[in-house]
Design a protein around this motif. Structure first.
Motif, PDB file in Angstrom:
ATOM      1  N   THR A 104       0.804  -1.226   0.000  1.00  0.00           N
ATOM      2  CA  THR A 104       0.000   0.000   0.000  1.00  0.00           C
ATOM      3  C   THR A 104       0.833   1.270   0.000  1.00  0.00           C
ATOM      4  O   THR A 104       0.511   2.229  -0.700  1.00  0.00           O
ATOM      5  N   CYS A 105       1.898   1.289   0.780  1.00  0.00           N
ATOM      6  CA  CYS A 105       2.653   2.530   0.998  1.00  0.00           C
ATOM      7  C   CYS A 105       3.878   2.614   0.096  1.00  0.00           C
ATOM      8  O   CYS A 105       4.724   1.710   0.099  1.00  0.00           O
ATOM      9  N   GLY A 106       3.993   3.706  -0.627  1.00  0.00           N
ATOM     10  CA  GLY A 106       5.122   3.916  -1.514  1.00  0.00           C
ATOM     11  C   GLY A 106       6.416   4.238  -0.802  1.00  0.00           C
ATOM     12  O   GLY A 106       7.486   4.224  -1.414  1.00  0.00           O
ATOM     13  N   LEU A 107       6.361   4.537   0.489  1.00  0.00           N
ATOM     14  CA  LEU A 107       7.563   4.851   1.256  1.00  0.00           C
ATOM     15  C   LEU A 107       8.189   3.612   1.894  1.00  0.00           C
ATOM     16  O   LEU A 107       9.312   3.666   2.388  1.00  0.00           O
ATOM     17  N   ALA A 108       7.467   2.507   1.898  1.00  0.00           N
ATOM     18  CA  ALA A 108       7.926   1.307   2.600  1.00  0.00           C
ATOM     19  C   ALA A 108       9.208   0.752   1.989  1.00  0.00           C
ATOM     20  O   ALA A 108       9.373   0.729   0.770  1.00  0.00           O
ATOM     21  N   MET A 109      10.089   0.285   2.864  1.00  0.00           N
ATOM     22  CA  MET A 109      11.322  -0.381   2.445  1.00  0.00           C
ATOM     23  C   MET A 109      11.324  -1.846   2.849  1.00  0.00           C
ATOM     24  O   MET A 109      12.202  -2.605   2.455  1.00  0.00           O
ATOM     25  N   ALA A 110      10.359  -2.240   3.683  1.00  0.00           N
ATOM     26  CA  ALA A 110      10.245  -3.627   4.135  1.00  0.00           C
ATOM     27  C   ALA A 110       8.788  -3.915   4.476  1.00  0.00           C
ATOM     28  O   ALA A 110       7.984  -2.995   4.637  1.00  0.00           O
ATOM     29  N   GLU A 111       8.457  -5.183   4.591  1.00  0.00           N
ATOM     30  CA  GLU A 111       7.106  -5.585   4.980  1.00  0.00           C
ATOM     31  C   GLU A 111       6.828  -5.183   6.422  1.00  0.00           C
ATOM     32  O   GLU A 111       7.735  -5.070   7.247  1.00  0.00           O
ATOM     33  N   SER A 112       5.559  -4.987   6.738  1.00  0.00           N
ATOM     34  CA  SER A 112       5.173  -4.672   8.107  1.00  0.00           C
ATOM     35  C   SER A 112       3.841  -5.334   8.447  1.00  0.00           C
ATOM     36  O   SER A 112       3.797  -6.338   9.141  1.00  0.00           O
ATOM     37  N   GLU A 113       2.739  -4.792   7.918  1.00  0.00           N
ATOM     38  CA  GLU A 113       1.416  -5.340   8.236  1.00  0.00           C
ATOM     39  C   GLU A 113       1.294  -6.818   7.876  1.00  0.00           C
ATOM     40  O   GLU A 113       0.732  -7.608   8.636  1.00  0.00           O
ATOM     41  N   ARG A 114       1.818  -7.224   6.740  1.00  0.00           N
ATOM     42  CA  ARG A 114       1.690  -8.611   6.306  1.00  0.00           C
ATOM     43  C   ARG A 114       2.689  -9.534   6.999  1.00  0.00           C
ATOM     44  O   ARG A 114       2.463 -10.749   7.059  1.00  0.00           O
ATOM     45  N   TYR A 115       3.776  -8.960   7.529  1.00  0.00           N
ATOM     46  CA  TYR A 115       4.815  -9.795   8.128  1.00  0.00           C
ATOM     47  C   TYR A 115       4.736  -9.897   9.647  1.00  0.00           C
ATOM     48  O   TYR A 115       5.007 -10.959  10.211  1.00  0.00           O
ATOM     49  N   LEU A 116       4.366  -8.817  10.327  1.00  0.00           N
ATOM     50  CA  LEU A 116       4.373  -8.861  11.795  1.00  0.00           C
ATOM     51  C   LEU A 116       3.546 -10.012  12.370  1.00  0.00           C
ATOM     52  O   LEU A 116       4.006 -10.681  13.301  1.00  0.00           O
ATOM     53  N   PRO A 117       2.343 -10.309  11.849  1.00  0.00           N
ATOM     54  CA  PRO A 117       1.596 -11.452  12.403  1.00  0.00           C
ATOM     55  C   PRO A 117       2.365 -12.770  12.311  1.00  0.00           C
ATOM     56  O   PRO A 117       2.255 -13.625  13.202  1.00  0.00           O
ATOM     57  N   LEU A 118       3.163 -12.945  11.259  1.00  0.00           N
ATOM     58  CA  LEU A 118       3.956 -14.167  11.105  1.00  0.00           C
ATOM     59  C   LEU A 118       5.098 -14.200  12.118  1.00  0.00           C
ATOM     60  O   LEU A 118       5.415 -15.264  12.675  1.00  0.00           O
ATOM     61  N   LEU A 119       5.702 -13.043  12.360  1.00  0.00           N
ATOM     62  CA  LEU A 119       6.757 -12.980  13.369  1.00  0.00           C
ATOM     63  C   LEU A 119       6.171 -13.188  14.759  1.00  0.00           C
ATOM     64  O   LEU A 119       6.772 -13.883  15.598  1.00  0.00           O
ATOM     65  N   ILE A 120       5.001 -12.617  15.001  1.00  0.00           N
ATOM     66  CA  ILE A 120       4.328 -12.800  16.290  1.00  0.00           C
ATOM     67  C   ILE A 120       4.081 -14.281  16.548  1.00  0.00           C
ATOM     68  O   ILE A 120       4.240 -14.767  17.680  1.00  0.00           O
ATOM     69  N   ASP A 121       3.691 -15.036  15.513  1.00  0.00           N
ATOM     70  CA  ASP A 121       3.479 -16.483  15.668  1.00  0.00           C
ATOM     71  C   ASP A 121       4.691 -17.145  16.301  1.00  0.00           C
ATOM     72  O   ASP A 121       4.560 -18.011  17.184  1.00  0.00           O
ATOM     73  N   LYS A 122       5.882 -16.752  15.866  1.00  0.00           N
ATOM     74  CA  LYS A 122       7.116 -17.386  16.333  1.00  0.00           C
ATOM     75  C   LYS A 122       7.545 -16.872  17.702  1.00  0.00           C
ATOM     76  O   LYS A 122       7.989 -17.648  18.555  1.00  0.00           O
ATOM     77  N   VAL A 123       7.416 -15.571  17.917  1.00  0.00           N
ATOM     78  CA  VAL A 123       7.785 -15.010  19.223  1.00  0.00           C
ATOM     79  C   VAL A 123       6.777 -15.464  20.287  1.00  0.00           C
ATOM     80  O   VAL A 123       7.137 -15.679  21.448  1.00  0.00           O
ATOM     81  N   GLU A 124       5.533 -15.620  19.862  1.00  0.00           N
ATOM     82  CA  GLU A 124       4.475 -16.113  20.755  1.00  0.00           C
ATOM     83  C   GLU A 124       4.861 -17.461  21.360  1.00  0.00           C
ATOM     84  O   GLU A 124       4.665 -17.707  22.558  1.00  0.00           O
ATOM     85  N   LYS A 125       5.416 -18.334  20.542  1.00  0.00           N
ATOM     86  CA  LYS A 125       5.819 -19.662  21.024  1.00  0.00           C
ATOM     87  C   LYS A 125       6.916 -19.550  22.071  1.00  0.00           C
ATOM     88  O   LYS A 125       6.923 -20.297  23.062  1.00  0.00           O
ATOM     89  N   ILE A 126       7.838 -18.606  21.861  1.00  0.00           N
ATOM     90  CA  ILE A 126       8.901 -18.396  22.848  1.00  0.00           C
ATOM     91  C   ILE A 126       8.300 -17.931  24.170  1.00  0.00           C
ATOM     92  O   ILE A 126       8.685 -18.393  25.252  1.00  0.00           O
ATOM     93  N   CYS A 127       7.339 -17.007  24.085  1.00  0.00           N
ATOM     94  CA  CYS A 127       6.675 -16.508  25.297  1.00  0.00           C
ATOM     95  C   CYS A 127       5.921 -17.631  26.010  1.00  0.00           C
ATOM     96  O   CYS A 127       5.986 -17.761  27.241  1.00  0.00           O
ATOM     97  N   GLU A 128       5.204 -18.441  25.246  1.00  0.00           N
ATOM     98  CA  GLU A 128       4.420 -19.530  25.838  1.00  0.00           C
ATOM     99  C   GLU A 128       5.322 -20.564  26.508  1.00  0.00           C
ATOM    100  O   GLU A 128       5.000 -21.080  27.577  1.00  0.00           O
ATOM    101  N   GLU A 129       6.452 -20.856  25.889  1.00  0.00           N
ATOM    102  CA  GLU A 129       7.395 -21.818  26.473  1.00  0.00           C
ATOM    103  C   GLU A 129       7.955 -21.331  27.803  1.00  0.00           C
ATOM    104  O   GLU A 129       8.397 -22.138  28.624  1.00  0.00           O
TER     105      GLU A 129
END
Length: 272
Positions: A127-152
């Motif tokens: 969506t954003c022409g200023l973006a240099m990396a993913e954010s909205e589409r990627y953060l949920p995927l990263l959260i999935d992995k960090v979530e597991k670390i928190c749960e452990e």
């Protein structure tokens, strides 16, 4: 100019003097999810909309669910500053029906960890022409992995404010998050630590350039230590400072002091 001069100029434009500043405190930086009841007896439900995107996905028909709620809801919908949504002004007699619809479309917040509820991202690509990396589409995927670390480590219900943006403009307010990632190039981010949980303190650079494997390699032992060493009610951002990962940003001009990555302040200064 200074505050006094600025204030006097504003008062000239207003045509009247501003009253003395009233006391204030920062007591939250995330939304209060779930049900609450106002003084008028009406009920309000704050529901989690991940990164503010209302759409239908497999197993998550949020747009369809909100459409069904809108068909019967007699009150109002309100947006929050954290990209979430309130179903407001629900009368007692309408409460069972609204609760049923929230549950049937998985809009009742029951499946989300505290980490996910506290997360936020800007739109970034595509969506954003200023973006240099993913954010909205990627953060949920990263959260999935960090979530597991928190749960452990027994931290599923412990809130850690994590935010991500696709560029330094910071539309998701990453600079006051306890953990933040600011896009530099596809798949590569600036990592910041030490923000105040209540929004009362800026974070600062911990690593100049990280990719997902490096993010997980850094956060895994860090979260393990936090679970073992934190004091009663100590927030993650405060702990990273006490544990020596980063120094506190006590004022704006101290933002470059005690950064985590060698030469990081030079890179930011040049980029600015």
């Amino acid at each position: 100019m200074g505050l006094d001069v600025f204030k006097s100029e504003v008062e000239k434009l207003l045509g009247y003097a501003l009253p003395p500043a009233r006391p204030y405190t920062f007591d939250r930086n995330i939304d209060d999810f779930g049900w609450s009841t106002g003084e008028d007896g009406k009920h309000h439900f704050t529901l989690f909309i991940e990164n503010g995107r209302i759409q239908d996905e497999p197993g998550r028909d949020f747009k369809a669910g909100l459409r069904e709620i809108a068909k019967v809801h007699k009150g109002s919908f309100r947006l929050t500053a954290n990209q979430h949504l309130l179903v407001s002004d629900v009368a007692d007699e309408d409460l069972p029906g609204i609760k049923s619809l929230l549950a049937s479309y998985k809009l009742d917040n029951l499946s989300h960890s505290a980490l996910r509820l506290s997360s936020s991202a800007c739109v970034a690509f595509p969506t954003c022409g200023l973006a240099m990396a993913e954010s909205e589409r990627y953060l949920p995927l990263l959260i999935d992995k960090v979530e597991k670390i928190c749960e452990e480590n027994g931290l599923r219900n412990d809130s850690i404010v994590m935010r991500m943006t696709g560029c330094p403009n910071g539309c998701a307010r990453p600079y006051i998050a306890e953990v933040a990632f600011v896009g530099k190039a596809p798949g590569t981010y600036l990592m910041l630590l030490g923000g105040g949980y209540y929004g009362q303190r800026l974070n600062k650079i911990y690593r100049e350039s990280v990719t997902e494997p490096e993010i997980l390699a850094i956060l895994t032992p860090m979260i393990q230590r936090y679970a073992l060493e934190r004091r009663a009610s100590e927030r993650f951002g405060d702990w990273t400072i006490r544990a020596g990962y980063i120094s506190a940003t006590t004022e704006g001009k101290a933002w470059y002091e005690g950064v985590g990555g060698e030469g990081a302040w030079r890179e930011v200064a040049v980029g600015a």
